[in-house]
Design a protein around this motif. Structure first.
Motif, PDB file in Angstrom:
ATOM      1  N   ASN A 278       7.127   8.246  -3.048  1.00  0.00           N
ATOM      2  CA  ASN A 278       6.893   9.180  -1.952  1.00  0.00           C
ATOM      3  C   ASN A 278       5.399   9.405  -1.708  1.00  0.00           C
ATOM      4  O   ASN A 278       4.962   9.491  -0.561  1.00  0.00           O
TER       5      ASN A 278
ATOM      6  N   PHE B  86       3.545   8.423   1.727  1.00  0.00           N
ATOM      7  CA  PHE B  86       2.860   9.478   2.480  1.00  0.00           C
ATOM      8  C   PHE B  86       1.463   9.018   2.902  1.00  0.00           C
ATOM      9  O   PHE B  86       1.084   9.136   4.069  1.00  0.00           O
TER      10      PHE B  86
ATOM     11  N   ASP C  86       1.471   6.055   5.406  1.00  0.00           N
ATOM     12  CA  ASP C  86       1.749   6.517   6.767  1.00  0.00           C
ATOM     13  C   ASP C  86       0.508   7.125   7.431  1.00  0.00           C
ATOM     14  O   ASP C  86       0.373   7.094   8.646  1.00  0.00           O
ATOM     15  N   LYS C  87      -0.390   7.675   6.618  1.00  0.00           N
ATOM     16  CA  LYS C  87      -1.629   8.256   7.142  1.00  0.00           C
ATOM     17  C   LYS C  87      -2.747   7.223   7.252  1.00  0.00           C
ATOM     18  O   LYS C  87      -3.845   7.549   7.680  1.00  0.00           O
TER      19      LYS C  87
END
Length: 150
Positions: A52, A56, A59-60
């Motif tokens: 995760n 995260f 994705d950024k």
């Protein structure tokens, strides 16, 4: 029209310099996760955290360094003969790039298990031995790594 292109070029250079300065100022993402229990649910939770966290930041458009330190009964996570999460360790190692993931196994614990069991213990290829799991956790925290215990 020529002035427009000159202004556009100046703006693009300024934006590039600003972006580079922001990237240079960005704090690195570094997270250490502790596993000290011989419990498949805890091991899987730690690996869910790793997955995760990496997703995260992916994705950024950012990277992260994650290290999972196992010691005491948690060393079973990295034992070739007893790991209930061996397949996940391999999978996570292969999908980590461009982020970095490390799996650290406590050598103090390994030596104690070998003495108690009377035979050498193999560690999965994704893990590396560190002299002491507790010391490794402490050193990483001293270097500013964030600490997580699932």
């Amino acid at each position: 029209m020529r002035i427009f292109w000159k202004l556009a070029a100046v703006f693009a250079i300024a934006l590039s310099i600003s972006s580079a300065a922001h990237a240079a100022d960005a704090k690195p993402h570094r997270i250490v996760i502790q596993v000290d229990q011989n419990d498949a649910a805890t091991m899987n939770l730690a690996l869910n955290n790793v997955t995760n966290i990496m997703q995260f930041y992916r994705d950024k458009g950012e990277t992260v360094q994650v290290e999972v330190v196992a010691y005491g009964p948690g060393l079973n996570m990295y034992r070739e003969d007893t790991s209930p999460v061996k397949g996940r360790l391999k999978q996570i190692s292969e999908m980590a790039f461009p982020s970095k993931v490390a799996f650290s196994a406590c050598n103090n614990t390994k030596q104690g298990m070998e003495k108690k069991e009377g035979h050498p213990i193999a560690i999965v290829s994704q893990a590396s031995l560190v002299p002491s799991g507790v010391v490794r956790l402490s050193e990483l925290q001293e270097q500013g790594w964030s600490y997580v215990k699932p």
